[in-house]
Design a protein around this motif. Structure first.
Motif, PDB file in Angstrom:
ATOM      1  N   PRO A 236       6.300 -11.601  -9.891  1.00  0.00           N
ATOM      2  CA  PRO A 236       5.374 -11.499  -8.759  1.00  0.00           C
ATOM      3  C   PRO A 236       5.468 -10.149  -8.057  1.00  0.00           C
ATOM      4  N   SER A 237       6.678  -9.633  -7.903  1.00  0.00           N
ATOM      5  CA  SER A 237       6.854  -8.346  -7.230  1.00  0.00           C
ATOM      6  C   SER A 237       6.156  -7.227  -7.991  1.00  0.00           C
ATOM      7  N   ARG A 238       6.318  -7.210  -9.299  1.00  0.00           N
ATOM      8  CA  ARG A 238       5.687  -6.158 -10.096  1.00  0.00           C
ATOM      9  C   ARG A 238       4.174  -6.289 -10.093  1.00  0.00           C
ATOM     10  N   PHE A 239       3.705  -7.525 -10.044  1.00  0.00           N
ATOM     11  CA  PHE A 239       2.270  -7.688 -10.041  1.00  0.00           C
ATOM     12  C   PHE A 239       1.661  -7.234  -8.714  1.00  0.00           C
ATOM     13  N   VAL A 240       2.317  -7.550  -7.600  1.00  0.00           N
ATOM     14  CA  VAL A 240       1.829  -7.072  -6.303  1.00  0.00           C
ATOM     15  C   VAL A 240       1.915  -5.551  -6.252  1.00  0.00           C
ATOM     16  N   ASP A 241       2.934  -4.983  -6.894  1.00  0.00           N
ATOM     17  CA  ASP A 241       2.989  -3.519  -7.016  1.00  0.00           C
ATOM     18  C   ASP A 241       1.717  -2.990  -7.683  1.00  0.00           C
ATOM     19  N   ARG A 242       1.216  -3.729  -8.664  1.00  0.00           N
ATOM     20  CA  ARG A 242       0.014  -3.310  -9.373  1.00  0.00           C
ATOM     21  C   ARG A 242      -1.186  -3.255  -8.412  1.00  0.00           C
ATOM     22  N   PHE A 243      -1.306  -4.244  -7.538  1.00  0.00           N
ATOM     23  CA  PHE A 243      -2.367  -4.203  -6.535  1.00  0.00           C
ATOM     24  C   PHE A 243      -2.274  -2.925  -5.717  1.00  0.00           C
ATOM     25  N   GLU A 244      -1.055  -2.589  -5.306  1.00  0.00           N
ATOM     26  CA  GLU A 244      -0.862  -1.404  -4.463  1.00  0.00           C
ATOM     27  C   GLU A 244      -1.177  -0.124  -5.231  1.00  0.00           C
ATOM     28  N   GLN A 245      -0.906  -0.120  -6.524  1.00  0.00           N
ATOM     29  CA  GLN A 245      -1.245   1.058  -7.333  1.00  0.00           C
ATOM     30  C   GLN A 245      -2.756   1.230  -7.444  1.00  0.00           C
ATOM     31  N   VAL A 246      -3.475   0.109  -7.540  1.00  0.00           N
ATOM     32  CA  VAL A 246      -4.929   0.176  -7.705  1.00  0.00           C
ATOM     33  C   VAL A 246      -5.617   0.519  -6.386  1.00  0.00           C
ATOM     34  N   PHE A 247      -5.218  -0.134  -5.305  1.00  0.00           N
ATOM     35  CA  PHE A 247      -5.932  -0.003  -4.031  1.00  0.00           C
ATOM     36  C   PHE A 247      -5.209   0.849  -3.000  1.00  0.00           C
ATOM     37  N   GLY A 248      -3.973   1.250  -3.290  1.00  0.00           N
ATOM     38  CA  GLY A 248      -3.166   1.897  -2.275  1.00  0.00           C
ATOM     39  C   GLY A 248      -2.455   0.856  -1.435  1.00  0.00           C
ATOM     40  N   ARG A 249      -1.503   1.319  -0.650  1.00  0.00           N
ATOM     41  CA  ARG A 249      -0.749   0.395   0.197  1.00  0.00           C
ATOM     42  C   ARG A 249      -1.331   0.408   1.605  1.00  0.00           C
ATOM     43  N   HIS A 250      -1.758  -0.760   2.054  1.00  0.00           N
ATOM     44  CA  HIS A 250      -2.358  -0.913   3.380  1.00  0.00           C
ATOM     45  C   HIS A 250      -1.510  -1.919   4.145  1.00  0.00           C
ATOM     46  N   GLU A 251      -0.584  -1.400   4.920  1.00  0.00           N
ATOM     47  CA  GLU A 251       0.436  -2.249   5.542  1.00  0.00           C
ATOM     48  C   GLU A 251      -0.188  -3.291   6.470  1.00  0.00           C
ATOM     49  N   GLY A 252       0.339  -4.504   6.363  1.00  0.00           N
ATOM     50  CA  GLY A 252      -0.104  -5.599   7.196  1.00  0.00           C
ATOM     51  C   GLY A 252      -1.274  -6.379   6.643  1.00  0.00           C
ATOM     52  N   PHE A 253      -1.889  -5.874   5.567  1.00  0.00           N
ATOM     53  CA  PHE A 253      -3.047  -6.546   4.987  1.00  0.00           C
ATOM     54  C   PHE A 253      -2.678  -7.243   3.683  1.00  0.00           C
ATOM     55  N   ARG A 254      -3.464  -8.254   3.323  1.00  0.00           N
ATOM     56  CA  ARG A 254      -3.298  -8.920   2.042  1.00  0.00           C
ATOM     57  C   ARG A 254      -3.521  -7.912   0.919  1.00  0.00           C
ATOM     58  N   ARG A 255      -2.814  -8.098  -0.179  1.00  0.00           N
ATOM     59  CA  ARG A 255      -2.965  -7.183  -1.305  1.00  0.00           C
ATOM     60  C   ARG A 255      -4.250  -7.455  -2.070  1.00  0.00           C
ATOM     61  N   ASN A 256      -4.824  -8.599  -1.914  1.00  0.00           N
ATOM     62  CA  ASN A 256      -6.149  -8.899  -2.447  1.00  0.00           C
ATOM     63  C   ASN A 256      -6.892  -9.703  -1.395  1.00  0.00           C
ATOM     64  N   HIS A 257      -8.217  -9.628  -1.420  1.00  0.00           N
ATOM     65  CA  HIS A 257      -9.031 -10.213  -0.360  1.00  0.00           C
ATOM     66  C   HIS A 257      -8.578  -9.680   0.994  1.00  0.00           C
ATOM     67  N   ALA A 258      -8.383  -8.359   1.047  1.00  0.00           N
ATOM     68  CA  ALA A 258      -7.855  -7.734   2.257  1.00  0.00           C
ATOM     69  C   ALA A 258      -8.843  -7.766   3.410  1.00  0.00           C
ATOM     70  N   LYS A 259     -10.116  -7.685   3.114  1.00  0.00           N
ATOM     71  CA  LYS A 259     -11.132  -7.656   4.168  1.00  0.00           C
ATOM     72  C   LYS A 259     -11.593  -9.076   4.467  1.00  0.00           C
TER      73      LYS A 259
END
Length: 373
Positions: free
Chosen positions: A57-80
């Protein structure tokens, strides 16, 4: 804590003997764009590891951050997204298949919800073809909860966590073009005809004008148990009582136009959806979210969801909820779908990360929604 048929294997594009061409690969890429290679939640973990490739799970969430950048405090998917509140009123029909208190006739339960768009950018511009999400928490007697995360697509593109991982890799952008490699996608679709068939189903579904007239699907199968102990497979969906309209170009203006329309709609009056439980029969797949059940299956109208308020995400509302699909009341249990444990694990990893991060203002500020012109 709740417990966590031999089917036809479709060919690429849903047609027997279809050949994967460059054109079909490009069409596949377009569908991936609509669903997004990293949409719908990160279904990629089961029991702590996956095959020798080991994607945690950690590596997969890392993948979200690589694709979209890291936006602290927001969901890694469905952020808006925006928070919502309302209630669910049961018809009693659900008690025919489940002992869950949420289905008791005439019962009314407070609901916290969240409308969202897929992707990891909290300030992304709204687009008609972006997957729309609706997460719900039903607060039931005795402290029980039912949580569900739904989207407006009738099926999911991948059958297994491994398939989802393979699609992520096939969707990786090539540095020279900034786009996925069509040849790689063609190879993926040839190896995963179930994904090609699911993408075809998704492409053929007409888009609606916004959140309020969207049908939201639970996608995965679950199991309901009645008072006698009999168990049946079910899938659920929310069908809008609002008239369905199809989007026009004049409506698709403004960076937040989908959310602005949702806020204005609820300001004018409550929005309502009917919840239906579809009852599976022997041979219907319960472990494959890419395959719809036959249209003739029995369906129960189990109640009405009413949304009467939309709020800017803030402490204490849906912003701080993890819509874990394995948080279930007594009377509803997981099926054998491998995506369920994967979703649960990756949602938890994303939740844990953002819980410890500083929060930024939500892109959608309900108090600043412009008047309709």
């Amino acid at each position: 804590m709740p417990r966590t048929g031999d089917g036809h294997k479709p060919s690429v594009g849903g047609r027997a003997g279809a050949t994967v061409t460059r054109r079909s690969a490009l069409i596949g890429l377009a569908a991936v764009g609509a669903i997004a290679a990293v949409d719908v939640g990160g279904f990629l973990f089961a029991g702590g590891r996956l095959t020798p490739r080991t994607v945690t799970p950690s590596r997969f969430v890392d993948r979200f951050e690589q694709v979209f950048g890291r936006h602290e405090g927001f969901r890694r998917n469905h952020a808006k997204g925006v928070s919502a509140t309302g209630w669910f009123t049961a018809t009693g029909a659900g008690s025919a298949v489940s002992t869950a208190s949420v289905f008791h006739a005439g019962s009314r339960h407070p609901v916290t919800g969240r409308f969202s768009l897929s992707g990891g950018l909290p300030d992304a511009a709204d687009a008609a073809d972006t997957v729309r999400g609706l997460g719900l928490v039903f607060r039931l007697p005795g402290g029980e909860q039912w949580r569900t995360a739904m989207i407006d697509s009738p099926v999911f593109p991948d059958r297994t966590p491994d398939g989802f991982r393979d699609r992520l890799l096939a969707s990786k952008k090539v540095p020279d073009t900034g786009k996925p490699d069509p040849a790689v996608m063609a190879l993926f679709l040839a190896r995963h005809p179930e994904t090609a068939a699911a993408m075809d189903i998704i492409r053929r579904q007409p888009r609606t004008s916004g959140f309020g007239d969207s049908t939201f699907h639970g996608l995965n199968a679950f199991r309901c148990t009645d008072r006698s102990g009999a168990t049946v497979p079910v899938r659920w969906k929310l069908v809008p009582e609002q008239p369905v309209r199809h989007p026009g170009a004049e409506e698709e203006s403004g960076r937040d136009y989908l959310f602005d329309a949702l806020v204005r709609d609820v300001t004018r009056g409550s929005l309502r959806w009917r919840m239906f439980l579809t009852i599976g029969e022997p041979g219907d797949p319960t472990d494959d979210a890419t395959r719809p059940w036959p249209a003739g299956r029995k369906s129960l109208d189990v109640g009405t969801l009413t949304v009467d308020a939309i709020d800017t995400e803030a402490p204490g509302n849906a912003r701080d909820v993890n819509f874990d699909p394995l948080v279930l009341p007594n009377g509803i249990a997981p099926s054998d779908d491998p995506l369920l444990s994967a979703r649960s694990a990756v949602y938890a990893e994303s939740f844990n990360r953002r819980s410890g991060e500083p929060k930024s203002p939500s892109r959608v500020n309900v108090s600043e929604v412009p008047d309709e012109r």
